[in-house]
Design an enzyme around this catalytic site. Structure first.
Site, PDB file in Angstrom:
ATOM      1  N   CYS A  47       0.832  -1.209   0.000  1.00 37.11           N
ATOM      2  CA  CYS A  47       0.000   0.000   0.000  1.00 37.11           C
ATOM      3  C   CYS A  47       0.869   1.262   0.000  1.00 37.11           C
ATOM      4  CB  CYS A  47      -0.988  -0.029   1.175  1.00 37.11           C
ATOM      5  SG  CYS A  47      -2.351   1.154   0.972  1.00 37.11           S
ATOM      6  N   HIS A  97      -3.876  -4.747  -0.082  1.00 41.65           N
ATOM      7  CA  HIS A  97      -3.454  -5.267   1.217  1.00 41.65           C
ATOM      8  C   HIS A  97      -3.519  -6.801   1.199  1.00 41.65           C
ATOM      9  CE1 HIS A  97      -3.209  -1.570   3.655  1.00 41.65           C
ATOM     10  NE2 HIS A  97      -4.159  -1.116   2.844  1.00 41.65           N
ATOM     11  N   GLU A 155      -2.574  -8.818   3.464  1.00 36.82           N
ATOM     12  CA  GLU A 155      -2.942  -9.300   4.797  1.00 36.82           C
ATOM     13  C   GLU A 155      -4.450  -9.236   5.042  1.00 36.82           C
ATOM     14  OE1 GLU A 155      -2.563  -4.866   5.394  1.00 36.82           O
ATOM     15  OE2 GLU A 155      -1.647  -6.416   4.127  1.00 36.82           O
TER      16      GLU A 155
END
Length: 222
Positions: free
Chosen positions: A91, A198, A200
């Site tokens: 990001c 992202h 994650e």
């Protein structure tokens, strides 16, 4: 009789005071093998000696860049460029690697990649579609050939939250997304791979990308 122990490999998550560090650490720990440990650190020595390095980030680019510089981590990240150490930007961590960002009236970034980071609103095609900014939510990514896309299908969904983007560039774009206009979802050069989304927060495909990273040798091809 001598005992041989396997040296534990360190995956360093760069801490410059901004970013969802613990979410990234938790996701990396989920995919790391038994001989890898994940540490959150701002210590240049630890980062430079790590086996793999992740540069995360959320927030405004001016604050992020100022924090990186104040911790002397700009020099550290630049030293990692072109080394043998695999580096992953996430990001804002990706945008920090660019030459320049239009955000906050203009901010000079690290210049590892030559492009600029631009606001979605400047593109007429996006304005005509009346799409909301920021671009937030799930979107597909069209992938190019790179080891970090291993076992991830083309047009897989990833989770995005951003108002600024990097235009597609034939030289280093390895993943492309479209939100009114096409933009770089992933860029890569040598040992550096960076994503706008992202991983994650991207469930199965995001974890697969992180798994590929923790097993990556830093080479752009298999």
């Amino acid at each position: 009789m001598s005992l041989h122990t396997t040296k534990e490999a360190v995956i360093a998550v760069v801490d410059y005071g901004m970013g969802n560090l613990h979410s990234v650490k938790k996701a990396l720990e989920k995919v790391a093998n038994d001989h890898q440990s994940v540490v959150i650190t701002s210590d240049p020595k630890v980062i430079l000696s790590a086996d793999r390095v992740v540069v995360p980030g959320v927030g405004a680019i001016r604050d992020c860049m100022a924090a990186v510089v104040s911790h002397s981590l700009d020099e550290v990240i630049l030293k990692l460029t072109g080394s043998d150490t695999p580096v992953l930007g996430i990001c804002i961590g990706m945008q920090l690697l660019l030459q320049y960002s239009e955000e906050n009236d203009g901010v000079n970034c690290l210049g590892i990649f030559p492009q600029a980071v631009e606001h979605f609103s400047k593109f007429d095609a996006l304005r005509d579609t009346h799409l909301k900014v920021p671009h937030m939510g799930w979107n597909t990514v069209q992938t190019n050939d790179h080891p970090l896309w291993g076992d991830i299908p083309n047009d897989a969904y990833f989770y995005f939250v951003h108002s600024y983007c990097v235009q597609v560039n034939d030289e280093n774009t390895v993943g492309e997304c479209e939100y009114g206009v096409p933009f770089s979802a992933a860029i890569a050069r040598d040992n550096v791979f960076a994503v706008q989304f992202h991983p994650e927060k991207s469930h199965t495909h995001g974890l697969q990308l992180l798994k590929n990273f923790v097993n990556w040798n830093g080479k752009p091809s298999v």
